[in-house]
Design a protein around this motif. Structure first.
Motif, PDB file in Angstrom:
ATOM      1  N   GLU A 267       0.649  -1.211   0.146  1.00  0.00           N
ATOM      2  CA  GLU A 267       0.026   0.040   0.003  1.00  0.00           C
ATOM      3  C   GLU A 267       0.837   1.161  -0.010  1.00  0.00           C
ATOM      4  N   HIS A 268       1.895   1.397   0.744  1.00  0.00           N
ATOM      5  CA  HIS A 268       2.707   2.386   0.954  1.00  0.00           C
ATOM      6  C   HIS A 268       4.004   2.429   0.207  1.00  0.00           C
ATOM      7  N   GLY A 269       4.543   1.341   0.084  1.00  0.00           N
ATOM      8  CA  GLY A 269       5.975   1.303  -0.410  1.00  0.00           C
ATOM      9  C   GLY A 269       6.986   1.026   0.819  1.00  0.00           C
ATOM     10  N   PHE A 270       7.942   0.354   0.414  1.00  0.00           N
ATOM     11  CA  PHE A 270       9.088  -0.100   1.652  1.00  0.00           C
ATOM     12  C   PHE A 270       9.523   1.155   2.378  1.00  0.00           C
ATOM     13  N   GLY A 271       9.688   2.204   1.823  1.00  0.00           N
ATOM     14  CA  GLY A 271      10.317   3.210   2.391  1.00  0.00           C
ATOM     15  C   GLY A 271       9.403   4.169   3.446  1.00  0.00           C
ATOM     16  N   ASP A 272       8.132   4.142   3.313  1.00  0.00           N
ATOM     17  CA  ASP A 272       7.123   4.839   4.011  1.00  0.00           C
ATOM     18  C   ASP A 272       6.590   3.869   5.060  1.00  0.00           C
ATOM     19  N   VAL A 273       6.856   2.823   5.259  1.00  0.00           N
ATOM     20  CA  VAL A 273       6.472   1.971   6.360  1.00  0.00           C
ATOM     21  C   VAL A 273       7.357   1.607   7.323  1.00  0.00           C
ATOM     22  N   GLY A 274       6.945   1.914   8.621  1.00  0.00           N
ATOM     23  CA  GLY A 274       7.975   1.676   9.947  1.00  0.00           C
ATOM     24  C   GLY A 274       7.580   0.408  10.766  1.00  0.00           C
ATOM     25  N   MET A 275       8.440   0.235  11.794  1.00  0.00           N
ATOM     26  CA  MET A 275       8.308  -1.026  12.638  1.00  0.00           C
ATOM     27  C   MET A 275       7.123  -0.749  13.417  1.00  0.00           C
ATOM     28  N   ALA A 276       6.841   0.479  13.734  1.00  0.00           N
ATOM     29  CA  ALA A 276       5.546   0.565  14.597  1.00  0.00           C
ATOM     30  C   ALA A 276       4.430   0.535  13.598  1.00  0.00           C
ATOM     31  N   ASP A 277       4.421   1.026  12.478  1.00  0.00           N
ATOM     32  CA  ASP A 277       3.114   0.712  11.519  1.00  0.00           C
ATOM     33  C   ASP A 277       2.889  -0.736  11.495  1.00  0.00           C
ATOM     34  N   ILE A 278       3.978  -1.487  11.189  1.00  0.00           N
ATOM     35  CA  ILE A 278       3.782  -3.139  11.094  1.00  0.00           C
ATOM     36  C   ILE A 278       3.194  -3.793  12.356  1.00  0.00           C
ATOM     37  N   ALA A 279       3.900  -3.124  13.605  1.00  0.00           N
ATOM     38  CA  ALA A 279       3.410  -3.843  14.999  1.00  0.00           C
ATOM     39  C   ALA A 279       1.815  -3.387  14.941  1.00  0.00           C
ATOM     40  N   GLY A 280       1.649  -2.147  14.718  1.00  0.00           N
ATOM     41  CA  GLY A 280      -0.151  -1.935  14.821  1.00  0.00           C
ATOM     42  C   GLY A 280      -1.056  -2.916  13.971  1.00  0.00           C
ATOM     43  N   ALA A 281      -0.203  -3.047  12.536  1.00  0.00           N
ATOM     44  CA  ALA A 281      -1.218  -3.676  11.722  1.00  0.00           C
ATOM     45  C   ALA A 281      -1.392  -5.119  12.291  1.00  0.00           C
ATOM     46  N   ALA A 282      -0.122  -5.611  12.914  1.00  0.00           N
ATOM     47  CA  ALA A 282      -0.062  -7.192  12.951  1.00  0.00           C
ATOM     48  C   ALA A 282      -0.942  -7.280  14.374  1.00  0.00           C
ATOM     49  N   GLY A 283      -1.053  -6.218  15.175  1.00  0.00           N
ATOM     50  CA  GLY A 283      -1.917  -6.600  16.618  1.00  0.00           C
ATOM     51  C   GLY A 283      -0.929  -6.884  17.525  1.00  0.00           C
ATOM     52  N   VAL A 284       0.436  -6.568  17.693  1.00  0.00           N
ATOM     53  CA  VAL A 284       1.409  -7.197  18.429  1.00  0.00           C
ATOM     54  C   VAL A 284       2.188  -5.946  18.953  1.00  0.00           C
ATOM     55  N   SER A 285       2.591  -6.174  20.082  1.00  0.00           N
ATOM     56  CA  SER A 285       3.571  -5.089  20.628  1.00  0.00           C
ATOM     57  C   SER A 285       4.681  -4.600  19.852  1.00  0.00           C
ATOM     58  N   ARG A 286       5.513  -3.624  19.981  1.00  0.00           N
ATOM     59  CA  ARG A 286       6.825  -3.420  19.287  1.00  0.00           C
ATOM     60  C   ARG A 286       7.861  -4.411  20.078  1.00  0.00           C
ATOM     61  N   ALA A 287       7.619  -4.730  21.357  1.00  0.00           N
ATOM     62  CA  ALA A 287       8.782  -5.463  21.826  1.00  0.00           C
ATOM     63  C   ALA A 287       8.510  -6.916  21.364  1.00  0.00           C
ATOM     64  N   THR A 288       7.331  -7.410  21.159  1.00  0.00           N
ATOM     65  CA  THR A 288       7.088  -8.773  20.646  1.00  0.00           C
ATOM     66  C   THR A 288       7.651  -8.565  19.056  1.00  0.00           C
ATOM     67  N   LEU A 289       7.333  -7.399  18.340  1.00  0.00           N
ATOM     68  CA  LEU A 289       7.787  -7.367  17.051  1.00  0.00           C
ATOM     69  C   LEU A 289       9.418  -7.508  16.928  1.00  0.00           C
ATOM     70  N   TYR A 290       9.938  -6.889  17.848  1.00  0.00           N
ATOM     71  CA  TYR A 290      11.454  -7.133  17.863  1.00  0.00           C
ATOM     72  C   TYR A 290      12.211  -8.327  18.431  1.00  0.00           C
ATOM     73  N   ARG A 291      11.245  -8.975  18.842  1.00  0.00           N
ATOM     74  CA  ARG A 291      11.980 -10.373  19.311  1.00  0.00           C
ATOM     75  C   ARG A 291      11.988 -11.235  17.774  1.00  0.00           C
ATOM     76  N   HIS A 292      11.181 -10.820  16.986  1.00  0.00           N
ATOM     77  CA  HIS A 292      11.120 -11.623  15.904  1.00  0.00           C
ATOM     78  C   HIS A 292      11.914 -11.125  14.781  1.00  0.00           C
ATOM     79  N   PHE A 293      12.003  -9.906  14.488  1.00  0.00           N
ATOM     80  CA  PHE A 293      12.606  -9.252  13.543  1.00  0.00           C
ATOM     81  C   PHE A 293      13.429  -8.062  14.031  1.00  0.00           C
ATOM     82  N   ALA A 294      14.705  -7.773  13.821  1.00  0.00           N
ATOM     83  CA  ALA A 294      15.458  -6.680  14.373  1.00  0.00           C
ATOM     84  C   ALA A 294      15.167  -5.330  13.277  1.00  0.00           C
ATOM     85  N   GLY A 295      14.381  -5.495  12.203  1.00  0.00           N
ATOM     86  CA  GLY A 295      13.966  -4.332  11.583  1.00  0.00           C
ATOM     87  C   GLY A 295      13.104  -4.586  10.450  1.00  0.00           C
ATOM     88  N   LYS A 296      12.857  -3.346   9.736  1.00  0.00           N
ATOM     89  CA  LYS A 296      11.824  -3.891   8.393  1.00  0.00           C
ATOM     90  C   LYS A 296      12.488  -4.412   7.329  1.00  0.00           C
TER      91      LYS A 296
END
Length: 435
Positions: A267-296
């Motif tokens: 929808e937005h392209g790689f550059g316009d998406v942040g980790m906070a956006d991904i966490a919100g869309a996935a319904g997980v906390s940022r801490a959970t997100l970073y346990r799985h991936f170091a970055g976008k």
């Protein structure tokens, strides 16, 4: 109380426009050089990867020199886009004399060659055009409206020229997307394409056949002579697909994160998406997100792996289909499956070309593209290509059709993947004489 001016505002010459003769020719020349330098640097390093300091160095001046004429990068890019869009509309306006004869080939060849020069100058502008590119992190412009006018004008030229067997609007969309994508491949030195002139000449032959498949070979070779060494002497072997991983090895949370990242990149392209956006869309906390991936970039890399895996299986099937000389119906069936796959992974596939990827992802993307080119060359080996159409360019046309015609917007509520595949097959069959 009036707002204090920033240093940039204080330095920038007020009211400066190309028509402002009070500043003089020297100032206009400097302004043009800044825009030209920015255009080259944006194309080479991306918008975010280019600094005002880099532009100033390329011009041979200082930051103050740039700020005399522009408030910042956004303003430079908007002016570059304005010029590029005007040049694009003037380019399509120069297209005349199309037809199934040598004069028609000559007119189209001249137009394609001019388009290659235009692309090299305004590559970043073209990346904003819907259906051609997908650039992120750029200032908002009116590129979609200009692209629409461009396509409409082109479609009218095709109606006037009497194009039949394919709807003028579909032919216009196909020709414009293919020429722009092949120029992008050439501009980025992808797929072992020949020089700009040779690529343009081969592209003009294929696009002439797309518009007028009845064009005799004599008319083609009169304008574009066959070149020695431009034959495909050996069909490349299929690239072995990686074995399917165990789905149970990917946790549900990780799958949710990957699905969210894929949708947001689309929808937005790689550059316009942040980790906070991904966490919100996935319904997980940022801490959970970073346990799985170091970055976008890591998320994108894994998505690319899955895209390459599924796409690799499709490429193996296309290679086998081409090698045994499959029918047009079999090709359409394969294309329909590809369209469905492409739409599922369009965020990843678009980002392969948007110019905003981090350097560390280049190798991953390169590996993902290898089986596509091998399959495209296998398909080209079965085509009745004219002697003056380079196989490398023909393969790039196949890749352009796969990469951009599968994103054709629905023309009605009843359009299916098979409808889109039928158009893609029609384009390939006409342009490359597949059947």
């Amino acid at each position: 109380m009036p707002r204090a001016q920033s240093p940039a505002e204080h330095l920038r010459r007020p009211g400066y426009t190309p028509a402002n003769t009070a500043v003089g020719r020297r100032g206009q020349h400097t302004r043009d050089r800044i825009i030209d330098s920015a255009a080259r640097l944006f194309a080479a390093h991306g918008f975010q990867g280019t600094s005002i300091d880099a532009i100033a160095r390329d011009v041979g001046g200082s930051r103050a020199t740039v700020y005399q004429y522009f408030a910042g990068k956004d303003e430079i890019f908007i002016e570059l886009t304005r010029r590029g869009e005007q040049a694009v509309l003037e380019h399509v306006d120069r297209l005349h004399g199309l037809g199934p004869d040598a004069d028609g080939v000559r007119s189209l060849r001249r137009w394609v060659r001019d388009g290659a020069k235009l692309y090299d100058r305004y590559a970043m502008v073209f990346l904003e055009f819907p259906g051609v590119g997908h650039a992120a992190d750029l200032p908002p412009t009116d590129a979609a409206a200009v692209a629409g006018r461009y396509t409409d004008l082109f479609a009218q030229r095709l109606r006037d020229a009497g194009v039949v067997g394919i709807a003028p609007a579909d032919a216009a969309a196909a020709l414009l997307r293919i020429t722009h994508m092949v120029n992008l491949y050439r501009h980025r030195r992808m797929f072992e394409l020949p020089s700009a002139t040779k690529t343009s000449d081969s592209l003009a032959v294929a696009m002439q056949l797309l518009l007028f498949p009845q064009t005799p070979d004599e008319a083609l070779t009169t304008v574009v002579p066959a070149r020695a060494g431009a034959r495909l002497h050996e069909v490349p072997a299929a690239v072995a697909a990686e074995p399917d991983p165990d789905p149970s090895a990917v946790s549900p949370v990780r799958q949710d994160i990957l699905a969210a990242g894929s949708a947001l990149f689309a929808e937005h392209g790689f550059g316009d998406v942040g980790m906070a956006d991904i966490a919100g869309a996935a319904g997980v906390s940022r801490a959970t997100l970073y346990r799985h991936f170091a970055g976008k970039a890591e998320i994108f890399s894994e998505l690319t792996g899955w895209t390459a895996l599924e796409g690799g299986h499709l490429c193996t099937e296309l290679h086998a289909l081409a090698s045994r000389g499959g029918s047009e119906k079999q090709l359409r069936t394969w294309l329909a499956r590809y369209v469905h796959f492409h739409r599922n992974y369009r965020g990843v596939i678009r980002s392969w070309y948007d110019g905003s990827l981090e350097p560390g992802l280049a190798a991953t993307v390169g590996r993902g593209l290898v089986p596509y080119r091998a399959a495209a060359l296998a398909l080209v080996s079965q085509a009745r290509l004219p002697a003056n159409l380079d196989p490398a360019v023909a393969a790039a046309i196949v890749l352009a059709v796969l990469g951009r015609m599968s994103e054709r917007p629905a023309s009605s509520d009843h359009e299916t993947d098979y409808d889109t595949a039928t158009l893609m097959a029609t384009v390939l069959n006409r342009a490359l004489r597949l059947n």
